[in-house]
Design an enzyme around this catalytic site. Structure first.
Site, PDB file in Angstrom:
ATOM      1  N   CYS A  34     -35.719 -31.809-124.114  1.00 46.98           N
ATOM      2  CA  CYS A  34     -35.548 -30.936-125.284  1.00 46.98           C
ATOM      3  C   CYS A  34     -36.676 -31.154-126.292  1.00 46.98           C
ATOM      4  O   CYS A  34     -36.777 -32.227-126.896  1.00 46.98           O
ATOM      5  CB  CYS A  34     -34.180 -31.223-125.913  1.00 46.98           C
ATOM      6  SG  CYS A  34     -33.943 -30.520-127.553  1.00 46.98           S
ATOM      7  N   CYS A  37     -35.610 -31.897-129.889  1.00 43.55           N
ATOM      8  CA  CYS A  37     -35.055 -33.257-129.947  1.00 43.55           C
ATOM      9  C   CYS A  37     -36.166 -34.275-130.175  1.00 43.55           C
ATOM     10  O   CYS A  37     -35.999 -35.247-130.923  1.00 43.55           O
ATOM     11  CB  CYS A  37     -34.307 -33.602-128.661  1.00 43.55           C
ATOM     12  SG  CYS A  37     -32.869 -32.577-128.312  1.00 43.55           S
TER      13      CYS A  37
END
Length: 284
Positions: A34, A37
């Protein structure tokens, strides 16, 4: 000391749900693939070090801990959920800039009143109840807008039978706090305690019901006694009998009081589910 921890399904309870009283735990649900993230995670780690224990950062790899992600409703990542005392109190999704993350954290940091409340809870758990209540009253003086302190103080005054003082504290709560299940339960409990002030003793009520099972006023009064003693199932049994014998008694007071008891129990659990089914059956 490390304030940023990798958390999984095995240690989630210890780190997050059983964290020290009042300490915020910020749970970051992320995954290695991600991109956002990878932007957010270093910001959270930096702030965890900077705040040096004012909150705990718990990092959960959602790919490796899908059951946790599912349990807490993670639909997309990054998803950050803030816990206090085992409950989610705030959250956000997506990669926020550092300033916005800092504002999010600052809202969670315990106030001076929160810290004194934690000390009072520790004293109370050790049986030092007068000292605990004194600490709470001091907390209210220095943090008069703190509803968490006010609710705990009201609960303890109710335990001591000081119902007027407890009611004053509840009346001063912010309107939004009244939707909290803990507050709703406290309000219901105070109502029951207030109604039992002038009732006959429970022994007298048992005798009246034995002599006349149709004495619904005695059943209602006995149900109130049971509730104040935390004997909820016997109370609900008496209220069910009222509904079954005369639904219109006291302007449907059996059903209304039963709902208050279920509200007091927080609306969850096997007992609540069972008695909701029994009430539905009795009403139909």
């Amino acid at each position: 000391m490390n304030y940023s921890l990798d958390v999984n399904e095995q240690n989630f309870k210890d780190v997050v749900l059983d964290a020290p009283q009042g300490t915020p735990v910020i749970v970051d649900f992320w995954a290695p693939w991600c991109g956002p993230c990878r932007m957010l995670k270093p910001i959270l780690e930096k702030l965890a070090d900077e705040y040096a224990g004012k909150f705990i950062l718990a990092k959960v790899n959602s790919d490796e801990n899908s059951a946790l992600a599912g349990k807490y409703g993670v639909r997309g990542i990054p998803n950050v959920k803030a816990f206090r005392d085992g409950k989610i109190v705030d959250e956000f999704s997506g990669a926020l800039p550092e300033g916005a993350v800092r504002e999010f954290i600052d809202r969670l940091i315990p106030s001076a009143g929160d810290l004194m409340r934690a000390e009072a809870l520790d004293l109370y758990a050790r049986g030092e109840r007068d000292a605990a209540l004194a600490r709470l009253e001091t907390a209210l003086e220095i943090d008069p807008a703190n509803d968490r302190v006010r609710v705990t103080a009201a609960q303890w005054f109710a335990d001591r039978g000081e119902l007027d003082r407890a009611a004053q504290l509840v009346a001063a709560l912010h309107p939004g706090s009244r939707t909290d299940p803990e507050v709703a339960a406290l309000i219901a409990r105070l109502e029951f305690l207030d109604k039992t002030r002038d009732l006959p003793p429970s022994e007298t009520l048992h005798a009246r019901i034995a002599a006349n099972p149709e004495d619904l006023a005695a059943r209602l009064a006995l149900a109130h006694h049971f509730v104040t003693q935390s004997e909820y199932e016997p109370a609900l049994d008496q209220l069910l009998e009222i509904i079954r014998r005369d639904r219109k008694f006291g302007d449907d007071i059996g059903r209304k009081t039963m709902l208050s008891v279920l509200n007091l129990l927080g609306g969850q659990g096997e007992v609540v589910s069972r008695y909701r089914r029994l009430m539905a059956s009795a009403l139909n």
